[in-house]
Design a protein around this motif. Sequence first.
Motif, PDB file in Angstrom:
ATOM      1  N   LYS A  23       0.373   8.534   1.107  1.00  0.00           N
ATOM      2  CA  LYS A  23      -0.639   9.323   1.808  1.00  0.00           C
ATOM      3  C   LYS A  23      -1.902   8.495   2.039  1.00  0.00           C
ATOM      4  N   VAL A  24      -2.316   7.784   0.992  1.00  0.00           N
ATOM      5  CA  VAL A  24      -3.531   6.993   1.117  1.00  0.00           C
ATOM      6  C   VAL A  24      -3.304   5.842   2.101  1.00  0.00           C
ATOM      7  N   ALA A  25      -2.100   5.266   2.052  1.00  0.00           N
ATOM      8  CA  ALA A  25      -1.794   4.197   2.997  1.00  0.00           C
ATOM      9  C   ALA A  25      -1.988   4.699   4.417  1.00  0.00           C
ATOM     10  N   GLN A  26      -1.522   5.933   4.675  1.00  0.00           N
ATOM     11  CA  GLN A  26      -1.732   6.541   5.993  1.00  0.00           C
ATOM     12  C   GLN A  26      -3.210   6.651   6.305  1.00  0.00           C
ATOM     13  N   ALA A  27      -3.951   7.089   5.312  1.00  0.00           N
ATOM     14  CA  ALA A  27      -5.387   7.282   5.522  1.00  0.00           C
ATOM     15  C   ALA A  27      -6.096   5.952   5.750  1.00  0.00           C
ATOM     16  N   MET A  28      -5.464   4.849   5.334  1.00  0.00           N
ATOM     17  CA  MET A  28      -6.038   3.525   5.589  1.00  0.00           C
ATOM     18  C   MET A  28      -5.714   3.056   6.996  1.00  0.00           C
ATOM     19  N   ARG A  68      -2.610  -0.804  -8.699  1.00  0.00           N
ATOM     20  CA  ARG A  68      -1.942  -2.057  -9.040  1.00  0.00           C
ATOM     21  C   ARG A  68      -2.326  -3.191  -8.083  1.00  0.00           C
ATOM     22  N   LEU A  69      -3.288  -2.937  -7.223  1.00  0.00           N
ATOM     23  CA  LEU A  69      -3.812  -4.005  -6.375  1.00  0.00           C
ATOM     24  C   LEU A  69      -5.216  -4.343  -6.872  1.00  0.00           C
ATOM     25  N   LEU A 113      -3.985  13.691   8.504  1.00  0.00           N
ATOM     26  CA  LEU A 113      -2.923  13.805   7.504  1.00  0.00           C
ATOM     27  C   LEU A 113      -2.223  15.158   7.637  1.00  0.00           C
ATOM     28  N   VAL A 166      -7.870   6.599  12.278  1.00  0.00           N
ATOM     29  CA  VAL A 166      -8.619   5.557  11.562  1.00  0.00           C
ATOM     30  C   VAL A 166      -9.120   4.525  12.563  1.00  0.00           C
ATOM     31  N   MET A 213      -7.105  -3.565   2.293  1.00  0.00           N
ATOM     32  CA  MET A 213      -6.342  -2.456   2.844  1.00  0.00           C
ATOM     33  C   MET A 213      -7.223  -1.561   3.697  1.00  0.00           C
ATOM     34  N   ALA A 263      -2.476   9.901  11.814  1.00  0.00           N
ATOM     35  CA  ALA A 263      -3.573   9.438  10.961  1.00  0.00           C
ATOM     36  C   ALA A 263      -4.010   8.015  11.296  1.00  0.00           C
ATOM     37  N   ALA A 288       0.836  -1.203   0.000  1.00  0.00           N
ATOM     38  CA  ALA A 288       0.000   0.000   0.000  1.00  0.00           C
ATOM     39  C   ALA A 288       0.866   1.247   0.000  1.00  0.00           C
ATOM     40  N   GLU A 345       2.320   1.951  -3.329  1.00  0.00           N
ATOM     41  CA  GLU A 345       1.337   2.496  -4.258  1.00  0.00           C
ATOM     42  C   GLU A 345       1.083   3.975  -3.990  1.00  0.00           C
ATOM     43  N   ASP A 346       0.813   4.318  -2.750  1.00  0.00           N
ATOM     44  CA  ASP A 346       0.492   5.704  -2.414  1.00  0.00           C
ATOM     45  C   ASP A 346       0.621   5.886  -0.909  1.00  0.00           C
ATOM     46  N   PHE A 381      -5.735   1.957  -4.949  1.00  0.00           N
ATOM     47  CA  PHE A 381      -4.435   1.357  -5.262  1.00  0.00           C
ATOM     48  C   PHE A 381      -4.583   0.671  -6.615  1.00  0.00           C
ATOM     49  N   GLN A 433     -11.562   8.080   5.583  1.00  0.00           N
ATOM     50  CA  GLN A 433     -11.604   9.116   4.564  1.00  0.00           C
ATOM     51  C   GLN A 433     -11.622   8.501   3.168  1.00  0.00           C
TER      52      GLN A 433
END
Lengths: 519, 237
Positions: free
Chosen positions: A381-386, B92-93, B52, B76, B101, B72, A375, A378-379, B90, B82
């Motif tokens: 920031k988004v990983a953090q948000a997950m 490529r997943l 964030l 969650v 995830m 962050a 994750a 891939e990204d 993602f 969010q």
Amino acid sequence: MGLRTGIRTGLIAAIVTIFLILIGVHMLMGRLLQSWFYVPAHWPGVWLMVVLLGLWAGSRAVGQMKARSWGNTLLAGASAGIIQGALVGAALYLLASITQAGVDLRAWLTQMSQESIAALTLGLAPLPAAGFIGGVLLVSAVAGAAWREWRLRVHAARLARGERTVSLRERLLEIPAVAQVSSNPLSRRVLMGVFMVLLLIAPFFLGQYWNYNLGTVGIYVILGLGLNIVVGMAGLLDLGYVAFFAVGAYTMALLTAPQPHHIQMSFWLALPIGVLLAAIAGILLGIPVLRMRGDYLAIVTLGFGEIIRILSKSDVLTGFTGGPRGVRNVGHPVLFGKDIGNEFYFFYFILIGVILAIIITRRLEHSRVGRAWRAMREDEKVAQAMGIYTLKYKLMAFAMGAAMAGFSGAIFASRNSFTGPEDFVLLVSINVLALVIVGGMGSIPGVILGAFVLKGLPEILRELEDYRVLVFGALLVVMMIVRPQGLWPASRPQLERPRPEEEALEEAPAELVEGEVGS
Amino acid sequence: MALLEVHNIHTYYDHIHALKGISFELDRGEIVALIGANGAGKTTTLNTISGLRHPREGSIIFDGQPIHHLPAHEIVQLGIAQVPEGRKIFSRLTVMENLDMGAFTRRDRAGIQEDLERVFKLFPRLKERRNQLGGTLSGGEQQMLAIARALMARPRVLLLDEPSMGLAPILVESIFQTITEISQQGMTILLVEQNANMALSVAHRAYVLETGRIVLSGPAAEVRENPQVRAAYLGEA
């Protein structure tokens, strides 16, 4: 426009051919054929190169053509061949005349010896010799063009009949035996077993030199698997990976060698300490660079790698690290009172290390940690948000990768009985990164294959002497153009392509709960 | 007491003062819309809530607990998920891995399975495409995936950032229908939108942001009738 592509390709092919002749690659081909295939003379190799270059020119000209017809093909092939032949012929005429006039071209071009030119003129006078090589190139180019046109037509006909183009892999799978082995897990395992047995008995037959080289390949496999975690799985571009290799090697060296510290600890004790210290170094490097990404991370890690190397050779630390002269008499592993510090035993030792590294990598891949890394890659920031604590997982990636490098470094130092600053130049980091990329990022078999290609092939190519690096570099360039995903890319079998209808699998969501997604 | 209370937050990007004292609250089960033009601070507000970004001043209280200093990943875990602007799946997943995830912070297998079935019921398309790479989905499907992924965290508050971005009108319609559906199941939703018309049609209450300040607030129907809002955001003269 057959003529225009023909002329353009002919020019390019002429330049390439003349260049290869000037640096003496034709003689090299001749010698290679002699030594590898027991060809009695060197001229077959020389002229094989000339013919191949002609074939390539014709084939390329046709490949570039837009309007397809046999007339155009002949035009493209002939024009490419004429241009290539005329220019190369002219060049040969010049070279032969100058040599005939008694000038030794080796003053400027080290490879342009008398016999190098004679191999191309075949003892003829300059003008007929030029005509001959031009003619050979022309005929080859036309033949190459015709061959390419025929291939393209076969291909088009197949498409017209509605057949899909088949990859080599699919073609192999059409052979019943291959299909059976690849689909049946048992026969796959048997195949693996046979391979393992071959590996296990190999050192008895290979002799010192190849045992040593295979060991080196193994060390690079471990390094590659470690870097694969950092770069391939977590997506952190680390150009200073050699630093952790150095930490492992120096730990082993300083703890087991009589100089400079008189500690002379046992190899078995020094090994885990080396791994641990490398992992700690990974975390220490990780902390300041955590907030960096991509290019910035690459530069900072590059700097870190150099700092470690320069520290190890600095005069100030000579008393501690052995300075530029390195550390000699690094301890060997002793088992049951027997020194097992030769290539033969180290082969097995490294093999165990490789297997361990593979097991660790596979476990990580399918674990929660592996998913977090993916994750992040891939990204971030988004990983953090997950809800992924990216700092923690980055440090883990650095520590894991560094530990593997530390392990291989420790073994490396002990096997060589020596270690010094020159073992840890930037090129090592680059090599490891290159083998991961050439093999296929994120793929375990890819990394192994990459290590064989990058560390094993240069040994096999040793016959090429001066050209080793040149040929090797060319191979890498061609590889990355032809197969950018790597030799053996990571495969993801459960993946589907978008398809209009899909069978409903009711039980599939279980994958998620099992945490097995994405093998 | 409101589920989420935002008190006078100031958020900076280095020297740029992006949020200049924003306060609002979110009651259980509500859909609250934040509307405003580009650069008004809508996304910054969401990012500040989700951790964030961190506010330099002010406080954010979630269910009685201050969360503005938490990272962050802890936020969650507390139950705020969010859906980022521009979907950010993602690519490529696979769809399944993306959903996986979303549930990263959770360990209750049974609950995850339950939620998976719930989001598949909400978005049957995702079930059909669960073994496809996220990047091969259409824009609308990606938005569904982004929402589904956030729901997999089993949040108590869902932060939706521009769910209509780059989607055809018919898809926007269906996404907003789903949002209403999720809300009816009891979810509290904070919705950031440039498509003010759409947002105001599903929201209970709304806040209008302009250059880092709230300039107007009230029940969605009232905000919708406000002449300034009509002129600035609803494209009416």
